[in-house]
Every structure is written in structure tokens, then in C-alpha cells.
Design a protein around this motif. Structure first.
Motif, PDB file in Angstrom:
ATOM      1  N   GLU A  32       0.751  -1.436   0.207  1.00  0.00           N
ATOM      2  CA  GLU A  32       0.068  -0.120  -0.157  1.00  0.00           C
ATOM      3  C   GLU A  32       0.825   1.394   0.077  1.00  0.00           C
ATOM      4  O   GLU A  32       0.250   2.265   0.316  1.00  0.00           O
ATOM      5  CB  GLU A  32      -0.815   0.085   1.221  1.00  0.00           C
ATOM      6  N   HIS A  33       2.259   1.077  -0.076  1.00  0.00           N
ATOM      7  CA  HIS A  33       3.125   2.351  -0.089  1.00  0.00           C
ATOM      8  C   HIS A  33       2.873   3.252   1.194  1.00  0.00           C
ATOM      9  O   HIS A  33       2.836   4.354   0.793  1.00  0.00           O
ATOM     10  CB  HIS A  33       3.033   2.977  -1.391  1.00  0.00           C
ATOM     11  N   GLU A  34       2.575   2.791   2.169  1.00  0.00           N
ATOM     12  CA  GLU A  34       2.456   3.378   3.503  1.00  0.00           C
ATOM     13  C   GLU A  34       3.397   4.561   3.873  1.00  0.00           C
ATOM     14  O   GLU A  34       3.055   5.301   4.565  1.00  0.00           O
ATOM     15  CB  GLU A  34       2.067   2.685   4.484  1.00  0.00           C
ATOM     16  N   ASN A  35       4.847   4.320   3.330  1.00  0.00           N
ATOM     17  CA  ASN A  35       5.840   5.500   3.753  1.00  0.00           C
ATOM     18  C   ASN A  35       5.832   6.694   2.684  1.00  0.00           C
ATOM     19  O   ASN A  35       6.679   7.448   3.011  1.00  0.00           O
ATOM     20  CB  ASN A  35       7.127   4.585   3.885  1.00  0.00           C
ATOM     21  N   LEU A  36       4.767   6.789   1.906  1.00  0.00           N
ATOM     22  CA  LEU A  36       4.811   7.742   0.888  1.00  0.00           C
ATOM     23  C   LEU A  36       3.983   9.066   1.283  1.00  0.00           C
ATOM     24  O   LEU A  36       2.647   8.735   1.787  1.00  0.00           O
ATOM     25  CB  LEU A  36       4.399   7.413  -0.481  1.00  0.00           C
ATOM     26  N   ASP A  37       4.447  10.188   1.390  1.00  0.00           N
ATOM     27  CA  ASP A  37       3.573  11.165   1.577  1.00  0.00           C
ATOM     28  C   ASP A  37       2.887  11.872   0.250  1.00  0.00           C
ATOM     29  O   ASP A  37       3.969  12.372  -0.422  1.00  0.00           O
ATOM     30  CB  ASP A  37       4.347  12.387   2.099  1.00  0.00           C
ATOM     31  N   LEU A  38       1.956  11.438   0.011  1.00  0.00           N
ATOM     32  CA  LEU A  38       1.041  11.687  -1.398  1.00  0.00           C
ATOM     33  C   LEU A  38       1.187  13.240  -1.911  1.00  0.00           C
ATOM     34  O   LEU A  38       1.082  13.734  -2.908  1.00  0.00           O
ATOM     35  CB  LEU A  38      -0.226  11.144  -1.628  1.00  0.00           C
ATOM     36  N   ARG A  60       3.754  15.375  -1.169  1.00  0.00           N
ATOM     37  CA  ARG A  60       5.025  15.794  -1.421  1.00  0.00           C
ATOM     38  C   ARG A  60       5.450  15.373  -3.123  1.00  0.00           C
ATOM     39  O   ARG A  60       4.945  14.503  -3.358  1.00  0.00           O
ATOM     40  CB  ARG A  60       6.008  15.318  -0.560  1.00  0.00           C
ATOM     41  N   THR A  61       6.449  16.323  -3.554  1.00  0.00           N
ATOM     42  CA  THR A  61       6.919  15.757  -4.746  1.00  0.00           C
ATOM     43  C   THR A  61       7.804  14.347  -4.439  1.00  0.00           C
ATOM     44  O   THR A  61       8.003  14.256  -3.018  1.00  0.00           O
ATOM     45  CB  THR A  61       8.053  16.673  -5.353  1.00  0.00           C
ATOM     46  N   VAL A  62       8.296  13.858  -5.373  1.00  0.00           N
ATOM     47  CA  VAL A  62       9.271  12.634  -5.634  1.00  0.00           C
ATOM     48  C   VAL A  62      10.485  12.847  -4.776  1.00  0.00           C
ATOM     49  O   VAL A  62      10.972  12.390  -4.070  1.00  0.00           O
ATOM     50  CB  VAL A  62       9.598  12.185  -6.942  1.00  0.00           C
ATOM     51  N   LEU A  63      10.949  13.975  -5.001  1.00  0.00           N
ATOM     52  CA  LEU A  63      12.472  14.709  -4.469  1.00  0.00           C
ATOM     53  C   LEU A  63      12.069  14.715  -3.117  1.00  0.00           C
ATOM     54  O   LEU A  63      13.102  14.471  -2.238  1.00  0.00           O
ATOM     55  CB  LEU A  63      12.765  15.772  -5.365  1.00  0.00           C
ATOM     56  N   ALA A  64      10.980  15.648  -2.785  1.00  0.00           N
ATOM     57  CA  ALA A  64      10.801  15.925  -1.307  1.00  0.00           C
ATOM     58  C   ALA A  64      10.641  14.514  -0.350  1.00  0.00           C
ATOM     59  O   ALA A  64      11.177  14.396   0.807  1.00  0.00           O
ATOM     60  CB  ALA A  64       9.653  16.865  -1.120  1.00  0.00           C
ATOM     61  N   ASN A  65      10.032  13.440  -1.023  1.00  0.00           N
ATOM     62  CA  ASN A  65       9.528  12.338  -0.070  1.00  0.00           C
ATOM     63  C   ASN A  65      11.129  11.504  -0.016  1.00  0.00           C
ATOM     64  O   ASN A  65      11.442  11.066   1.055  1.00  0.00           O
ATOM     65  CB  ASN A  65       9.199  11.322  -1.076  1.00  0.00           C
ATOM     66  N   MET A  66      11.980  11.707  -0.904  1.00  0.00           N
ATOM     67  CA  MET A  66      13.236  11.170  -0.861  1.00  0.00           C
ATOM     68  C   MET A  66      14.125  11.920   0.151  1.00  0.00           C
ATOM     69  O   MET A  66      14.793  11.319   1.149  1.00  0.00           O
ATOM     70  CB  MET A  66      14.127  11.115  -2.359  1.00  0.00           C
ATOM     71  N   LYS A  67      14.128  13.142   0.093  1.00  0.00           N
ATOM     72  CA  LYS A  67      14.999  14.225   1.169  1.00  0.00           C
ATOM     73  C   LYS A  67      14.372  13.518   2.538  1.00  0.00           C
ATOM     74  O   LYS A  67      15.414  13.804   3.458  1.00  0.00           O
ATOM     75  CB  LYS A  67      14.679  15.419   0.741  1.00  0.00           C
ATOM     76  N   SER A  68      12.994  13.518   2.691  1.00  0.00           N
ATOM     77  CA  SER A  68      12.592  13.081   4.029  1.00  0.00           C
ATOM     78  C   SER A  68      13.121  12.063   4.457  1.00  0.00           C
ATOM     79  O   SER A  68      13.406  11.694   5.736  1.00  0.00           O
ATOM     80  CB  SER A  68      11.169  13.115   4.098  1.00  0.00           C
ATOM     81  N   ALA A  69      13.343  10.957   3.727  1.00  0.00           N
ATOM     82  CA  ALA A  69      14.013   9.655   4.094  1.00  0.00           C
ATOM     83  C   ALA A  69      15.510   9.830   4.251  1.00  0.00           C
ATOM     84  O   ALA A  69      15.984   8.942   5.278  1.00  0.00           O
ATOM     85  CB  ALA A  69      13.507   8.548   3.013  1.00  0.00           C
ATOM     86  N   ALA A  70      16.090  10.564   3.758  1.00  0.00           N
ATOM     87  CA  ALA A  70      17.577  10.932   4.066  1.00  0.00           C
ATOM     88  C   ALA A  70      18.127  12.145   4.129  1.00  0.00           C
ATOM     89  O   ALA A  70      18.524  12.919   3.277  1.00  0.00           O
ATOM     90  CB  ALA A  70      18.294  10.065   2.693  1.00  0.00           C
TER      91      ALA A  70
END
Length: 212
Positions: free
Chosen positions: A76-82, A84-94
Motif C-alpha cells: 500500500e506504499h504507506e511510507n509515501l507522503d502523497l 509531496r514531490t518525488v524529490l521531497a519524499n526522498m529528502k525526508s527519508a535521507a
């Protein structure tokens, strides 16, 4: 003795009168690769959710080891913030990774150019899978719990994802119907549900994967 970032003892789970599994023990060694096999309904997703701390077992306990950092991939991709942009999601992870490095990892997961500025909500199922897995790989997780990570992927994406998983240095617990994904992971051990039997992984188990 190898340290265990994650162990579980005596796990049982039922839904109403339906007993999914009983008295399952598991010890994940640092950096080890384990595949969970069982027919549909044997409790594979349920076990991952218990290990991730998302659901509580009826009996037994999950014991996080010292320094455990879990990454959990759900279909279900529960770790994604829909929002946000692709880049912003990645930055939040790292958050400690520079933008150039973040973009480089996104490129290896087949997001390039303007793709990274798309809002996550408009991504296809396969693109969400790629982003979700990219976020886990760049996070500081040392144990990944992966539930069917290659579903929805086209061949090129699948190849990139499997290469990333194969080179991941932490421990991985994988649930998959995809023989190629299991082979790419090269697991040392298998956990068979619902009985909770652990065994060394051998090619004989590949026949079970498609059935599972």
C-alpha cells in the motif's frame, strides 16, 4: 556470537476463530537475508506487520536489538507522503544526504529530469513502488521488511530494484511470489509458515515460491 538486530519469540496471531500461525520464533542476524514462504493465508504479511510493530501479536514478543532501524515496505506504499514531490519524499527519508546524491539514487531507480518534481499522488503503482523502495534503500534502516516488492514493476524497473536489494548491506526479510527476486536476494535461510520452521535456503525451495 553474531548480534541480532531483530528477534521474535512465541508469536501467535488469530483473526476471530481463524488461527493464522502459532508459536513462531525468528532471529535475524546482522546483514542476513531471509525469505518467508507459505501458501496464501499462511500469515506472511501478518508476520511482517508484527515484526514492523504495526500490529500486536496475540502471544509472544518482538525484541528490537540494540541500534535497530527498521524499514518496512508494504504494497500500500504507506511510507509515501502523497502531497509531496518525488524529490521531497526522498529528502525526508535521507535528510543527511545532499541533493546531488539524492538525485543520483533517484536516477538509479529510473526517476530522472523533471520526474523528480512530480507530486507523488500522480505516480502509477509501479512508480510508487520504485519510490518507496528507493526511500528505504537511502534511509538508515539496517533491517528491511519487504512484502512483495516487485509487484507492479516493468522489467527494467524490476532489474534495478533487484540490483539495489542485492547490494543492500543490512538484513532483509522478504515475502515474494517472484522467483527471480528471491534468487537476486540470495537468502541464506527460509522461514516456512504457518509452522514457523526455519531451514537453510536451497534451490528446492524455489518451486514453492510460485505456489506461495
Amino acid at each position: 556470537m553474531r548480534s541480532h538486530p531483530l528477534t521474535a519469540s512465541g508469536l501467535s496471531r488469530s483473526y476471530g476463530s481463524l488461527e493464522v500461525f502459532t508459536d513462531v520464533d525468528l532471529a535475524i542476524d546482522r546483514g542476513s537475508k531471509v525469505v518467508v514462504l507459505g501458501l496464501n493465508g499462511a500469515g506472511k504479511t501478518t508476520l511482517l506487520r508484527l515484526l514492523a510493530g504495526l500490529d500486536a501479536p496475540d502471544t509472544g514478543e518482538v525484541h528490537p536489538g540494540h541500534g535497530l532501524k527498521l524499514g518496512y515496505y508494504a504494497q500500500e506504499h504507506e511510507n509515501l507522503d502523497l502531497d509531496r514531490t518525488v524529490l521531497a519524499n526522498m529528502k525526508s527519508a535521507a535528510p543527511d544526504l545532499g541533493e546531488t546524491d539524492v538525485r543520483k539514487v533517484l536516477g538509479s531507480f529510473l526517476f530522472s529530469g523533471e520526474d523528480v518534481d512530480k507530486p507523488t499522488s500522480v505516480l502509477s503503482g509501479g512508480e510508487k513502488t520504485r519510490l518507496s523502495l528507493a526511500m528505504l534503500v537511502v534511509s538508515s534502516a539496517n533491517v528491511l521488511l519487504l512484502d512483495e516488492p516487485t509487484n507492479n514493476l516493468d522489467p527494467a524497473s524490476r532489474e534495478e530494484i533487484l540490483a539495489a536489494l542485492a547490494s543492500f548491506e543490512g538484513a532483509v526479510v522478504l515475502v515474494s511470489h517472484d522467483e527471480g527476486a528471491v534468487e537476486a536476494l540470495a537468502p541464506e535461510r527460509v522461514l516456512l509458515l504457518p509452522d514457523g520452521v526455519e531451514d537453510f535456503f536451497g534451490r528446492d525451495y524455489l518451486d514453492l515460491i510460485a505456489l506461495a
